[in-house]
Design a protein around this motif. Structure first.
Motif, short mmCIF file in Angstrom:
data_model
loop_
_atom_site.label_atom_id
_atom_site.label_comp_id
_atom_site.label_asym_id
_atom_site.label_seq_id
_atom_site.Cartn_x
_atom_site.Cartn_y
_atom_site.Cartn_z
N PRO A 46 0.68 -1.15 0.16
CA PRO A 46 0.08 -0.08 -0.22
C PRO A 46 1.14 1.33 0.17
N PRO B 238 0.14 5.13 0.30
CA PRO B 238 -0.79 5.98 0.08
C PRO B 238 -0.43 7.69 0.01
N GLU B 239 -1.75 8.17 -0.31
CA GLU B 239 -1.26 9.66 -1.39
C GLU B 239 -0.15 10.29 -0.14
N GLU B 240 -0.62 10.42 1.12
CA GLU B 240 0.62 10.88 2.25
C GLU B 240 1.69 10.88 2.06
N GLU C 127 3.17 14.70 7.30
CA GLU C 127 2.25 13.88 6.14
C GLU C 127 2.91 12.41 5.83
N GLU D 121 0.40 10.74 8.91
CA GLU D 121 -0.42 10.31 7.96
C GLU D 121 -0.46 9.13 7.48
N ALA D 122 0.30 8.89 6.47
CA ALA D 122 0.86 7.94 5.94
C ALA D 122 1.18 6.73 6.89
N TYR D 123 1.46 6.83 7.47
CA TYR D 123 1.97 5.34 8.69
C TYR D 123 0.26 5.18 9.12
N LYS E 181 -2.35 5.09 8.02
CA LYS E 181 -3.06 4.68 7.95
C LYS E 181 -3.09 3.10 7.48
N LEU F 173 1.69 0.06 6.19
CA LEU F 173 2.05 0.50 5.99
C LEU F 173 2.65 -0.58 5.80
#
Length: 392
Positions: free
Chosen positions: A296, A298-300, A338, A341-343, A345, A347
């Motif tokens: 995955p 994420p856009e962030e 940022e 935030e991705a983490y 979501k 990873l």
């Protein structure tokens, strides 16, 4: 008929009218002249320094010290000025030592056995071997051999061994250093800045390409970003290698003493950029794996890497400014937030490794903004959602 650009060009010239031929020849001539003139202007300062140093060294040795034919004085001056600025102090010492060694061997051998072809060969052989034996650098070996040639051919001793030529070499070297420090010394900050810009741009471009590859899930483009970041090591090394020359100029040239503070900032920035580049390579390598393993993304996470590239672009502006600009710090902290935030979501392994590298790069970029290591770490921890370390 010849093919390719050269053949096609020749075909066009054959079919051209005399007026077209004259126009093309004039354009080529003007272009060549402008290029040669730019090279002349680039070398003009060195040419002026060499001319002044050669004349002064001869005048000092001949008119003031009454040395007969002090040829080694202007020779030494020109050699020292031809050396890159950052090496002149060390190479001046090597020059004088090598010349002294060559003079000693040349005077001793030629006075004992005379001059001639085989004597010249023996003198050069002994000067080279002795210079290597005592651990001389290539500069010492070269100067020892060349000065022994001059002794054995152009100026053999007639009344015994004497050491005026050693003094001439020392005079020429010292006068060359003085001339380079006082007459039109280079701007050390401008010289370093010309290298810092491409270094920052190379790192920023590599990060931007890695971010784009992650967003498109393009493993080939991510691999190209890794290659670009590996090649960026050349420009970062050139930035780092320019520092000793500029710092020596700022140290020995009174007109450039005020540059020493700014150069200290560039020195720290070079170290931080080198570390950031190393971490960026790891980031790009993990990005390739992350895409190929279909983890995955994420856009962030993509935005975080892109923001790091933007922060890197601001580093050069910070170096050129005497005012502390918060943009580098703001963008670095934003990139960490940022990534956090991705983490959150979710990873996988490579994605988590990318986050770790983002935090490391952000810490390095904060260092270029004059933040201490502890302060930079604390900002990164807070932006990443980690609690502040307890004091004490």
């Amino acid at each position: 008929m010849a093919r390719g650009p050269r053949g096609e060009s020749g075909h066009r010239l054959i079919g051209a009218s005399p007026e077209d031929l004259l126009t093309k020849l004039r354009v080529r001539s003007e272009t060549g002249f402008r290029q040669r003139w730019r090279r002349v202007k680039t070398s003009s300062i060195l040419a002026i320094q060499a001319g002044v140093a050669g004349a002064l060294s001869w005048l000092f040795a001949n008119s003031l010290l009454h040395h007969p034919q002090p040829v080694f004085a202007p020779i030494s001056a020109v050699i020292v000025l031809d050396i890159s600025v950052g090496q002149r102090l060390r190479r001046t010492a090597e020059l004088v030592f090598g010349v002294a060694l060559g003079i000693f061997i040349g005077d001793s051998i030629v006075f004992a056995i005379g001059t001639g072809a085989w004597q010249l060969g023996l003198v050069v052989f002994l000067a080279t071997v002795l210079a290597v034996f005592i651990g001389g650098t290539p500069a010492v070996v070269s100067n020892a051999a060349s000065s022994s040639v001059l002794i054995a051919t152009l100026s053999p001793p007639a009344k015994g061994i004497y050491y005026l030529r050693f003094e001439d070499a020392l005079i020429g070297g010292l006068i060359a250093l003085g001339v380079s420090a006082l007459l039109l010394p280079a701007n050390p900050v401008a010289a370093v800045s010309r290298k810092a810009g491409p270094a920052c741009t190379a790192l920023a471009d590599g990060l931007a390409q890695a971010a784009h590859a992650m967003g498109d899930r393009n493993a080939d483009e991510a691999d190209e970003a890794l290659t670009r970041l590996q090649e960026a090591g050349i420009t970062v090394s050139q930035f780092r290698d320019a520092l000793p020359e500029s710092r020596e100029t700022a140290r020995v040239a009174p007109l450039r003493w005020r540059s020493r503070g700014a150069l200290g900032k560039y020195k720290d920035a070079a170290e931080y950029l080198e570390r950031a580049l190393s971490n960026a390579r790891v980031l790009a390598r993990r990005a390739v794996t992350m895409i190929r393993d279909e983890e995955p993304i994420p856009e962030e996470l993509c935005r975080s890497v892109y923001t790091l590239g933007e922060a890197t672009k601001e580093v050069r502006k910070t170096l050129l400014s005497d005012v502390r600009d918060p943009k580098v710090a703001d963008l670095s902290v934003q990139a960490v937030a940022e990534a956090a935030e991705a983490y959150r979501k979710g990873l996988s392994f490579s994605g988590s490794a990318v986050v770790a590298q983002i935090r490391a790069i952000a810490t390095d970029l904060l260092g270029t903004a004059d933040l201490g290591h502890g302060e930079a770490n604390e900002l990164v921890r807070r932006a990443g959602g980690n609690p502040a370390k307890p004091v004490g």
